[in-house]
Design a protein around this motif. Sequence first.
Motif, PDB file in Angstrom:
ATOM      1  N   GLN A  49      -2.782  -2.209   8.640  1.00 19.09           N
ATOM      2  CA  GLN A  49      -1.931  -2.868   9.628  1.00 19.09           C
ATOM      3  C   GLN A  49      -2.711  -3.335  10.854  1.00 19.09           C
ATOM      4  OE1 GLN A  49       1.151   0.304   9.568  1.00 19.09           O
ATOM      5  NE2 GLN A  49       2.614  -1.378   9.363  1.00 19.09           N
ATOM      6  N   GLN A  50      -3.868  -2.728  11.098  1.00 22.44           N
ATOM      7  CA  GLN A  50      -4.717  -3.232  12.171  1.00 22.44           C
ATOM      8  C   GLN A  50      -5.261  -4.617  11.827  1.00 22.44           C
ATOM      9  OE1 GLN A  50      -7.696  -0.248  12.843  1.00 22.44           O
ATOM     10  NE2 GLN A  50      -6.261   1.210  13.743  1.00 22.44           N
ATOM     11  N   LYS A  51      -5.458  -4.856  10.536  1.00 19.85           N
ATOM     12  CA  LYS A  51      -5.926  -6.156  10.068  1.00 19.85           C
ATOM     13  C   LYS A  51      -4.758  -7.114   9.858  1.00 19.85           C
ATOM     14  CE  LYS A  51      -9.683  -3.924   7.526  1.00 19.85           C
ATOM     15  NZ  LYS A  51     -10.796  -4.481   8.322  1.00 19.85           N
ATOM     16  N   ARG A  52      -3.627  -6.566   9.426  1.00 20.37           N
ATOM     17  CA  ARG A  52      -2.456  -7.380   9.107  1.00 20.37           C
ATOM     18  C   ARG A  52      -1.226  -6.819   9.825  1.00 20.37           C
ATOM     19  NH1 ARG A  52      -2.004 -10.167   4.406  1.00 20.37           N
ATOM     20  NH2 ARG A  52      -0.028 -10.769   5.384  1.00 20.37           N
ATOM     21  N   PRO A  53      -1.105  -7.048  11.136  1.00 20.24           N
ATOM     22  CA  PRO A  53       0.039  -6.509  11.872  1.00 20.24           C
ATOM     23  C   PRO A  53       1.376  -7.086  11.422  1.00 20.24           C
ATOM     24  CG  PRO A  53      -1.250  -8.003  13.244  1.00 20.24           C
ATOM     25  CD  PRO A  53      -2.049  -7.772  12.006  1.00 20.24           C
ATOM     26  N   ASP A  54       1.336  -8.162  10.618  1.00 17.96           N
ATOM     27  CA  ASP A  54       2.575  -8.764  10.120  1.00 17.96           C
ATOM     28  C   ASP A  54       3.120  -8.022   8.903  1.00 17.96           C
ATOM     29  OD1 ASP A  54       0.114  -9.794   8.971  1.00 17.96           O
ATOM     30  OD2 ASP A  54       1.389 -11.073   7.730  1.00 17.96           O
ATOM     31  N   VAL A  55       2.373  -7.027   8.405  1.00 19.03           N
ATOM     32  CA  VAL A  55       2.807  -6.276   7.222  1.00 19.03           C
ATOM     33  C   VAL A  55       3.242  -4.878   7.638  1.00 19.03           C
ATOM     34  CG1 VAL A  55       2.091  -5.300   5.005  1.00 19.03           C
ATOM     35  CG2 VAL A  55       1.267  -7.558   5.695  1.00 19.03           C
ATOM     36  N   SER A  56       4.410  -4.478   7.167  1.00 21.23           N
ATOM     37  CA  SER A  56       4.872  -3.108   7.385  1.00 21.23           C
ATOM     38  C   SER A  56       5.190  -2.475   6.037  1.00 21.23           C
ATOM     39  CB  SER A  56       6.108  -3.086   8.292  1.00 21.23           C
ATOM     40  OG  SER A  56       7.164  -3.829   7.725  1.00 21.23           O
ATOM     41  N   PHE A  57       5.374  -1.151   6.035  1.00 25.57           N
ATOM     42  CA  PHE A  57       5.577  -0.422   4.793  1.00 25.57           C
ATOM     43  C   PHE A  57       6.832   0.437   4.881  1.00 25.57           C
ATOM     44  CE2 PHE A  57       1.076  -1.279   5.207  1.00 25.57           C
ATOM     45  CZ  PHE A  57       0.723  -1.741   3.938  1.00 25.57           C
ATOM     46  N   ASP A  58       7.642   0.372   3.847  1.00 24.24           N
ATOM     47  CA  ASP A  58       8.847   1.199   3.742  1.00 24.24           C
ATOM     48  C   ASP A  58       8.589   2.213   2.630  1.00 24.24           C
ATOM     49  OD1 ASP A  58      11.353   2.291   3.734  1.00 24.24           O
ATOM     50  OD2 ASP A  58      12.341   0.579   2.792  1.00 24.24           O
ATOM     51  N   VAL A  59       8.245   3.452   3.011  1.00 18.91           N
ATOM     52  CA  VAL A  59       7.777   4.455   2.055  1.00 18.91           C
ATOM     53  C   VAL A  59       8.913   5.373   1.617  1.00 18.91           C
ATOM     54  CG1 VAL A  59       6.157   6.350   1.675  1.00 18.91           C
ATOM     55  CG2 VAL A  59       5.473   4.383   3.080  1.00 18.91           C
ATOM     56  N   GLU A  60       8.999   5.563   0.310  1.00 16.44           N
ATOM     57  CA  GLU A  60       9.997   6.447  -0.297  1.00 16.44           C
ATOM     58  C   GLU A  60       9.261   7.458  -1.162  1.00 16.44           C
ATOM     59  OE1 GLU A  60      13.729   6.120  -3.509  1.00 16.44           O
ATOM     60  OE2 GLU A  60      12.519   4.366  -2.990  1.00 16.44           O
ATOM     61  N   SER A  61       9.771   8.677  -1.251  1.00 17.70           N
ATOM     62  CA  SER A  61       9.123   9.704  -2.070  1.00 17.70           C
ATOM     63  C   SER A  61       9.920   9.958  -3.342  1.00 17.70           C
ATOM     64  CB  SER A  61       8.959  11.007  -1.283  1.00 17.70           C
ATOM     65  OG  SER A  61      10.226  11.531  -0.921  1.00 17.70           O
ATOM     66  N   ARG A  62       9.208  10.425  -4.355  1.00 18.49           N
ATOM     67  CA  ARG A  62       9.835  10.771  -5.641  1.00 18.49           C
ATOM     68  C   ARG A  62       9.411  12.182  -6.030  1.00 18.49           C
ATOM     69  NH1 ARG A  62       6.031  11.206  -9.422  1.00 18.49           N
ATOM     70  NH2 ARG A  62       4.103   9.982  -9.258  1.00 18.49           N
ATOM     71  N   PRO A  63      10.164  12.846  -6.888  1.00 19.77           N
ATOM     72  CA  PRO A  63       9.757  14.183  -7.330  1.00 19.77           C
ATOM     73  C   PRO A  63       8.554  14.122  -8.262  1.00 19.77           C
ATOM     74  CG  PRO A  63      11.725  13.450  -8.506  1.00 19.77           C
ATOM     75  CD  PRO A  63      11.457  12.431  -7.436  1.00 19.77           C
ATOM     76  N   GLY A  64       7.940  15.260  -8.495  1.00 18.78           N
ATOM     77  CA  GLY A  64       6.832  15.345  -9.437  1.00 18.78           C
ATOM     78  C   GLY A  64       7.325  15.718 -10.823  1.00 18.78           C
ATOM     79  N   GLY A  65       6.377  16.017 -11.717  1.00 17.88           N
ATOM     80  CA  GLY A  65       6.720  16.481 -13.060  1.00 17.88           C
ATOM     81  C   GLY A  65       7.488  15.467 -13.879  1.00 17.88           C
ATOM     82  N   SER A  66       8.208  15.975 -14.874  1.00 18.57           N
ATOM     83  CA  SER A  66       8.922  15.109 -15.811  1.00 18.57           C
ATOM     84  C   SER A  66      10.045  14.325 -15.134  1.00 18.57           C
ATOM     85  CB  SER A  66       9.493  15.944 -16.969  1.00 18.57           C
ATOM     86  OG  SER A  66      10.312  16.988 -16.481  1.00 18.57           O
TER      87      SER A  66
END
Length: 424
Positions: A49-66
């Motif tokens: 984001q320091q290089k591309r301040p026009d880009v942001s991220f919407d982060v979501e988590s998922r469980p592990g395993g099967s």
Amino acid sequence: MRMTMRTTLASVLVALMASAAHADVTLSVLLDTNSETTALFEALSKSYQQKRPDVSFDVESRPGGSEGDNLVKTRLATGEMADIFQYNSGSLFQALKPERTLADLSGLGNAGNVTDIFRKVVTAPDGTLRGIPFGPAMGGGIFYNRKIYADLGLQVPKTWAEFMANNAKIKAAGKVAIAQTYGDTWTSQLFVLADFYNVSTALPDFATKYTANQVKYATTPVALRGFEHIEEVAKAGLFNPDFGAARFGDGMRMVATGQAAHFPMLTFGIGNVSQNNPEALPDLGFFAQPGDDATKNGLTIWMPSALYAPAKSENAAEAKKFLDWAASREACEQMAAAVPSGPYLIKDCSLPKSIPQAVSDMLPYFETAGRTAPALEFLSPIKGPALEQITVEVGSGIRSARDAAALYDQDVQKQAKQLGLPNW
């Protein structure tokens, strides 16, 4: 005047084109819940984001395993996958049918930075590169508490018999010998999976024959040993009382702080301790899962997970730009500085000078020829999805080692047929 108007119009057009090229975009991201994963992605995204301040991220988590495996497959199948997602390399990657579901990254400018050993485990059947390494290579073995070892006068074991002798002394001293965390079922597999160096040393062609349906776990004594190890330590009463409910983070805390002497795990767990119990890092050591011959002591290694983009995405072009940057040496060294828990698989990417003790314990295996072997899932496309439930049953005293190995052979057969492998 005409010249001025033309110049002004041209300037406006250039500005509009530049604005269109760099319009604000939000990339959706799907990660697993491990704290190391979060730390790695934060290091990457902040630097990007320091290089591309026009880009942001919407982060979501998922469980592990099967459960997590099924979620990834479902989202890819329904077209609901995030613009960028993190997932396993190797056999689980192949199970995604990458030539159909994942974006081709072969043409990225930094694709050549991906080391050959990692390229093999994220290459689709059509020969195209589909993933970028995310995080360090890992060892599968046993974390141990160095203070407990020093207090009891114990030496790092190179055979299973020596390991069990250490456990007996630890239990006699009134301490938990082995932390187990079946609340996260995937953690129950390590005694089987981390034993593969010993299997491949005894039977170098096991992976090839296993894929061709010519050998089985239940009928191959050296392969059966991993299941027998779980049965042996469970019957010896070496676990923490709450092993059925404890989670991965509990196991790392216990071994780092001396609440337990051992925890069988992948070395990415160093990142968990670094974030949650950094003061305990000097007391956290690591060794390879011992076999039967001290002269053939070595480490089973795991390739890191990868960052992927789905084949169909509204933000495919921007997602590829980010993945291209993630394959750069600069990005790799950002990750290595954030989580120095093992060697990274981007060419010329170096670890910082100051690394945790457990990393120092692991590196000699990588530095000596013949002392590492890839885990089976990187040599064969077959890994049955029910292994973690089966190993929980063995560790809980519900199923014998031999019955568990036979059941896992059946589980593997289902997957091999789904993959259309010959001779199944």
